[in-house]
Every structure is written in C-alpha cells, then in structure tokens.
Design an enzyme around this catalytic site. Structure first.
Site, PDB file in Angstrom:
ATOM      1  N   GLY A 101     -12.107   1.882   3.913  1.00 50.71           N
ATOM      2  CA  GLY A 101     -11.071   1.129   3.219  1.00 50.71           C
ATOM      3  C   GLY A 101     -10.172   1.983   2.353  1.00 50.71           C
ATOM      4  CG  HIS A 102      -7.339  -0.014  -0.200  1.00 50.74           C
ATOM      5  ND1 HIS A 102      -6.411  -0.917  -0.614  1.00 50.74           N
ATOM      6  CD2 HIS A 102      -8.517  -0.457  -0.702  1.00 50.74           C
ATOM      7  CE1 HIS A 102      -6.982  -1.854  -1.334  1.00 50.74           C
ATOM      8  NE2 HIS A 102      -8.258  -1.600  -1.398  1.00 50.74           N
ATOM      9  CG  ASN A 103      -7.256   3.181  -3.293  1.00 50.60           C
ATOM     10  OD1 ASN A 103      -6.236   3.757  -2.943  1.00 50.60           O
ATOM     11  ND2 ASN A 103      -7.251   1.989  -3.867  1.00 50.60           N
ATOM     12  CD  GLN A 105      -2.838  -1.304   0.133  1.00 45.14           C
ATOM     13  OE1 GLN A 105      -3.862  -0.634   0.192  1.00 45.14           O
ATOM     14  NE2 GLN A 105      -2.556  -2.082  -0.903  1.00 45.14           N
TER      15      GLN A 105
END
Length: 311
Positions: free
Chosen positions: A206-208, A165
């Site tokens: 969550g990511h993004n 990440q």
C-alpha cells in the site's frame, strides 16, 4: 562446466573426480552427468552433488549452504537473457528515461517521467504509472502495476472523498516484482522498496510503505498503508498488516498471520492476531484439547448438580 569450476564458483571444496556437468536435476532423480544439491546427507546418484559432507566414491562439492550454492550455479549455467530495447506493442512515454540494456516487452506501459536503471526488465502487460523510479537489474513481471493510486478516502456527507495521491514510488536495485503484484505510490511522500527486495505474485504494497533491504514477501501478502518493514524480514503467504504497522529487521512472519501491532526485530510471530510463535503454538495446543475439556466440564457440572441435589 566441470566440478572443479563449480567449486571455484561457489567457494566449495571438491572431493572426488573432476566430472563434467551437463544438466541439473533433483537429488533423488539426478543422473551421472547432472548436478544436484542436498541439505542432508548425500542421497541419489547425481554425478556432482553440492552437500555439507563427503561420500565414498562420489563427486561432492562441500559447501556450508548447498541450496545457496545451487542457486549461484544455476544463475551461471542458465543465465536470464532478455533482448534489450522496447519491443513492438510496448509503450514508453517520450519523457521516460531508460538506462543501458533495458528490455520492455510487448504490452508493457511505461508512463511519463519514469526512470529505469540499467538492465531493468519490464515483462508483458506490466504498467508503470507516471514518475516511477526503478533501480538497475530489477525485474517487473507480467501484469504487475507500479505506482497506482493508494486507497485513501475521507468520509464526506455525500460519501467517500478521494485523497489525491501526490507521492511517488522508488524501487531499488535487483528488486523482483511478481506477476499481478501491485505497489502503490505514496500519498505525499514516496513509497519505497529498497535494494534486493523480492515480491511474489499477487502481493499488495500500500501507499507510503517503506521496505528496507532484502525483504521477502510471499504470495498474497497485503501490506496496508504506511507499513514499515525492516531489512531482511520474511513474510509468509497471505499474511497482512494494519496501517502504520512496524516490523523490525530480521523478523519472521508466518503464513496467514495478521499483524496489528509492532513486531520486534528478529521475532517470529504467527496467528490472527499475530503473537509470538511459542505463545501461539501453546494456544493452538489448547484449542485442540477444547472438545475434551468441554466434555470434562459438562461431567463436572453434572457431578456438582448431583451433589447439590443430595444436600
């Protein structure tokens, strides 16, 4: 504070005597020296009441939104006070940059390269992973984790292969992050929480994910990676999204809803899978009738069988 000062503070109109306010309480229990608010009517015996209408022999500050005015009054009467500085037992990496008036409580961890704006508050045992950027007047409550790795793996012949990440996390101004809430860093680009977002306890972003201004997430909401949430969206407790879901500005997501496709701006949806509120309510009404409908169907079957047998 006096009632006249309150009226000036919240932009209301004072009706009745200019009483002194010594405390606050719910409308149904407030006494003659206390402030309360009421969204309907003018109940109770509060000495000063924030309401939409006047009442005989009462001190009432008339406002359009009593709840909002009450919140403004509480902020003035009971301001949050946090001693600035890094308290013993906290860790702030030497490369982190802290603005004026930042408060970091014991047990908190601020990693390398983090940037904290003015008056940011980091409560005990909160963790900021490397490179997290936090805007001014933001509050991160106890146990929250900002900037941890997102959940990203590729299927390999020997099992899951982790996707490093490499993105960051940018948190805007006046954001509030609840206890034990987790906001992941981006995979390649940054995860973003815009100004005035409010996250309840036990929320996962969550990511993004990209949250525009003034998004509200209630407890146990889970946003899968790359969810896009428009400005002013409110998502009820335990609702969740699949990855890459888009939620339009001003939408309302009912508690427990499961989003698997885009939500138009201003829409209200509910259910799992989520669907427009009116449609969902009609379906639930039919579900409640299923036992009776099943009984009717069995009775019709018996009648058909009896008719066929008599032919």
């Amino acid at each position: 504070m006096r009632a006249s000062e309150l009226a000036a503070l919240v932009g209301g109109t004072l009706h009745g005597s200019d009483r002194s306010i010594q405390g606050v309480a719910p409308a149904h229990t407030a006494g003659p020296d206390q402030l309360a608010f009421a969204t309907r009517g003018t109940p109770g015996a509060a000495g000063v009441l924030l309401a939409r209408e006047t009442a005989p022999d009462r001190t009432v500050v008339v406002v359009d939104d009593p709840r909002l005015a009450f919140a403004v009054a509480l902020q003035t009467l009971f301001p949050s006070v946090h001693p600035p500085g890094v308290q013993p037992g906290a860790f702030v990496h030497p490369s982190a940059a802290l603005g004026a008036g930042v408060a970091v409580y014991p047990g908190a961890y601020v990693g390398p390269g983090c940037i904290l704006g003015d008056r940011v508050v980091i409560h005990p045992n909160a963790v900021l992973y490397p490179g997290v950027i936090v805007g001014p007047d933001t509050v991160v409550h106890a146990g929250a984790v900002l900037g941890a790795d997102g959940f990203a793996y590729a299927a390999g012949p020997q099992g899951p292969v982790k996707m490093p990440q490499l993105g960051g996390l940018r948190v805007g101004a006046r954001v509030e992050v609840g206890t034990n809430t987790c906001v992941d860093r981006g995979a390649l680009a940054d995860t973003v929480l815009a100004d005035d977002c409010k996250l309840d306890d036990l929320v996962l972003v969550g990511h993004n994910c990209q949250l525009e201004r003034a998004v509200l997430l209630a407890g146990q909401v889970g946003l899968a990676g790359s969810t896009q949430v428009g400005a002013g969206v409110i998502i009820g407790g335990q609702a969740g999204t699949t990855e890459h879901t888009e939620v339009g500005a001003g939408a309302r997501i009912a508690a427990g809803a499961g989003l698997h496709k885009p939500v138009p701006p201003g829409a209200t949806v509910m259910g799992r899978p989520a669907r427009p509120a009116g449609e969902a309510r009609r379906m639930w009404a039919l579900v409640r009738r299923l036992p009776d409908l099943w009984s009717e169907l069995k009775a019709l079957r018996r009648r058909v069988e009896a008719l066929e047998a008599s032919v």
